[in-house]
Design an enzyme around this catalytic site. Structure first.
Site, mmCIF file in Angstrom:
data_model
loop_
_atom_site.group_PDB
_atom_site.id
_atom_site.type_symbol
_atom_site.label_atom_id
_atom_site.label_comp_id
_atom_site.label_asym_id
_atom_site.label_seq_id
_atom_site.Cartn_x
_atom_site.Cartn_y
_atom_site.Cartn_z
ATOM 1 N N LYS A 1 0.814 -1.220 0.000
ATOM 2 C CA LYS A 1 0.000 0.000 0.000
ATOM 3 C C LYS A 1 0.846 1.266 0.000
ATOM 4 O O LYS A 1 0.387 2.315 -0.441
ATOM 5 C CB LYS A 1 -0.948 0.007 1.207
ATOM 6 C CG LYS A 1 -2.069 -1.008 1.053
ATOM 7 C CD LYS A 1 -3.209 -0.739 1.990
ATOM 8 C CE LYS A 1 -4.405 -1.512 1.511
ATOM 9 N NZ LYS A 1 -5.205 -2.211 2.331
ATOM 10 N N LYS B 1 -8.832 -10.572 -10.470
ATOM 11 C CA LYS B 1 -10.063 -10.672 -9.698
ATOM 12 C C LYS B 1 -10.889 -9.394 -9.842
ATOM 13 O O LYS B 1 -10.354 -8.333 -10.113
ATOM 14 C CB LYS B 1 -9.757 -10.961 -8.232
ATOM 15 C CG LYS B 1 -9.263 -9.784 -7.440
ATOM 16 C CD LYS B 1 -9.386 -10.087 -5.952
ATOM 17 C CE LYS B 1 -9.264 -8.814 -5.136
ATOM 18 N NZ LYS B 1 -10.428 -7.934 -5.264
ATOM 19 N N LYS C 1 -13.405 -3.525 -6.515
ATOM 20 C CA LYS C 1 -14.228 -2.321 -6.566
ATOM 21 C C LYS C 1 -13.446 -1.117 -7.069
ATOM 22 O O LYS C 1 -14.003 -0.183 -7.616
ATOM 23 C CB LYS C 1 -14.908 -2.037 -5.225
ATOM 24 C CG LYS C 1 -14.009 -2.001 -4.011
ATOM 25 C CD LYS C 1 -14.868 -1.752 -2.772
ATOM 26 C CE LYS C 1 -14.411 -2.504 -1.553
ATOM 27 N NZ LYS C 1 -13.076 -2.127 -1.050
HETATM 28 P P1 ATP Z 1 -10.080 -2.817 -3.573
HETATM 29 O O1 ATP Z 1 -10.053 -2.740 -5.074
HETATM 30 O O2 ATP Z 1 -10.308 -1.501 -2.908
HETATM 31 O O3 ATP Z 1 -8.949 -3.614 -2.978
HETATM 32 P P2 ATP Z 1 -11.772 -5.114 -3.278
HETATM 33 O O4 ATP Z 1 -12.975 -5.289 -4.148
HETATM 34 O O5 ATP Z 1 -10.561 -5.941 -3.575
HETATM 35 O O6 ATP Z 1 -11.432 -3.586 -3.250
HETATM 36 P P3 ATP Z 1 -11.434 -5.358 -0.433
HETATM 37 O O7 ATP Z 1 -11.921 -4.184 0.365
HETATM 38 O O8 ATP Z 1 -9.982 -5.486 -0.730
HETATM 39 O O9 ATP Z 1 -12.254 -5.366 -1.806
HETATM 40 O O10 ATP Z 1 -11.953 -6.676 0.235
HETATM 41 C C1 ATP Z 1 -13.184 -6.790 0.915
HETATM 42 C C2 ATP Z 1 -13.529 -8.256 1.037
HETATM 43 O O11 ATP Z 1 -14.011 -8.756 -0.202
HETATM 44 C C3 ATP Z 1 -12.358 -9.147 1.418
HETATM 45 O O12 ATP Z 1 -12.811 -10.117 2.336
HETATM 46 C C4 ATP Z 1 -11.955 -9.800 0.117
HETATM 47 O O13 ATP Z 1 -11.348 -11.077 0.317
HETATM 48 C C5 ATP Z 1 -13.293 -9.915 -0.597
HETATM 49 N N1 ATP Z 1 -13.154 -9.857 -2.053
HETATM 50 C C6 ATP Z 1 -12.675 -8.808 -2.745
HETATM 51 N N2 ATP Z 1 -12.721 -9.048 -4.059
HETATM 52 C C7 ATP Z 1 -13.227 -10.293 -4.210
HETATM 53 C C8 ATP Z 1 -13.515 -11.125 -5.338
HETATM 54 N N3 ATP Z 1 -13.298 -10.699 -6.573
HETATM 55 N N4 ATP Z 1 -14.038 -12.348 -5.123
HETATM 56 C C9 ATP Z 1 -14.260 -12.772 -3.869
HETATM 57 N N5 ATP Z 1 -14.016 -12.056 -2.762
HETATM 58 C C10 ATP Z 1 -13.503 -10.824 -2.923
HETATM 59 MG MG MG Z 2 -8.681 -5.666 -2.406
#
Ligand code: ATP
Ligand code: MG
Length: 337
Positions: free
Chosen positions: A115, A204, A207
């Site tokens: 980060k 993956k 968001k």
């Molecule tokens: P960012 O892009 O801000 O990292 P993100 O979508 O990866 O956002 P996180 O805030 O990092 O989301 O993770 C929130 C939760 O969602 C975590 O428990 C993570 O394991 C889960 N998660 C995130 N993306 C996925 C995905 N594509 N499939 C399954 N679980 C996910």
């Molecule tokens: Mg993430």
């Protein structure tokens, strides 16, 4: 009663990946265990401000709690919802643990390295947040913390801090959470669910991805979500097979279909195995996703802000009571009280 603790940051709206991979499994786990475990679901809003917030943080917090309820979380006297920033003991214990943790071990955290990489001036919160996370866990004697693999190092850090603290004061002040291997066993998953990016299925779904058609948001209009599925990247092999390496786009659609219809993945794979018309699969998945979103959004609309604040009032009364008692033990150990 043992405690299960979980939280999800509410810096922005959530994707279908967040829902299927994190929120829904947690809600199911909570519903399954809420007569034998204490279940703490909290919104880590102090963790939110270490990075940018998309939109209004207050609104995002309330919406996240509504997501849990709309996903079917059943509340009873063992299930509590609270906001981290409303429990001052989290910040207090964080400071105490800061004085127990070493620069060496904290600097080794991969999340911090990732980060802070490329950031000219990284805020201290990004460095310190694993310690705050340890406080989030240790204040409640939580043993089980269902989390993704990216957070395992922080669980190990929490365990080390708890053991060091207990050893230093010769008392079992903190409950040491179970090892990450045991956490995984408890969650009942062999490997985590990973929903793929619709346009680049080797990655993956996230968001923070800018391309709108890469991700389905929980507040997408169902028809719009269906269109995104229809435009998902597949491959030119021409045969439907579940193979995340060779055919990630198709495999992702099969995985989504299984999860949104709550069918075993093996059954969905068997239904489509060997078929050649990708369009038919997309159409089915598009329908399933839009149906799921329609139901989810209708549930969401039924939950008022007032209801959420009511639940928070109860949850925060409980959380302050438990956390303050634990904080006092830690303060006494150091001679602060
Ligand atoms: P960012 O892009 O801000 O990292 P993100 O979508 O990866 O956002 P996180 O805030 O990092 O989301 O993770 C929130 C939760 O969602 C975590 O428990 C993570 O394991 C889960 N998660 C995130 N993306 C996925 C995905 N594509 N499939 C399954 N679980 C996910
Ligand atoms: Mg993430």
């Amino acid at each position: 009663m043992k405690t299960i603790l979980t939280g999800i940051r509410s810096n922005s709206a959530l994707t279908l990946g967040n829902y299927l991979g994190a929120l829904l499994p947690m809600v199911r786990l909570a519903n399954k265990h809420s007569d034998e475990y204490q279940i703490n679901i909290f919104v880590p809003d102090l963790h939110s401000i270490i990075s940018d917030v998309d939109g209004d943080l207050q609104k995002n917090i309330i919406r996240t709690i509504k997501y849990y309820l709309a996903a079917g979380l059943k509340l009873n006297e063992n299930v509590h919802i609270y906001r981290q920033s409303h429990i001052p003991a989290h910040s207090e214990l964080c400071w105490i643990l800061d004085c127990v943790a070493t620069m060496g071990e904290t600097s080794r955290m991969i999340q911090y390295k990732e980060k802070s990489k490329g950031q000219e001036s990284c805020n201290v919160g990004i460095f310190n947040y694993p310690i705050l996370m340890a406080a989030d866990i240790l204040l409640y004697d939580a043993e089980y913390i269902p989390l993704g693999e990216d957070q395992f190092q922080h669980i190990e850090l929490t365990r080390n801090l708890a053991m060091r603290f207990n050893h230093r004061f010769g008392a079992e002040i903190f409950t040491v959470p179970v090892s990450t291997a045991e956490q995984v066993k408890f969650m009942g998953v062999s490997d985590g669910i990973r929903i793929r990016d619709l346009l680049n299925p080797e990655k993956k779904m996230s968001k923070s991805t800018v391309a709108e058609n890469s991700k389905i948001m929980l507040d997408d209009e169902p028809a719009k979500a269906a269109k995104k599925i229809m435009s998902a990247t597949t491959d030119s092999i021409g045969k439907i097979k579940f193979d995340m390496w060779g055919q990630p786009g198709i495999s992702n659609l099969l995985q989504i279909e299984a999860l949104v219809t709550d069918a075993p993945l093996q059954d969905v794979i068997a239904t489509w195995a060997g078929q050649t018309r990708y369009g038919d699969l997309k159409k089915k998945v598009a329908e399933s996703v839009s149906e799921m979103l329609t139901i989810f959004q209708a549930e969401l609309a039924k939950i008022s802000d007032e209801r959420v604040y009511e639940l928070l009032e109860d949850g925060e009364e409980y959380a302050n009571r438990v956390a303050n008692a634990k904080l006092l033990e830690a303060q006494r150990a150091f001679g602060l009280r």
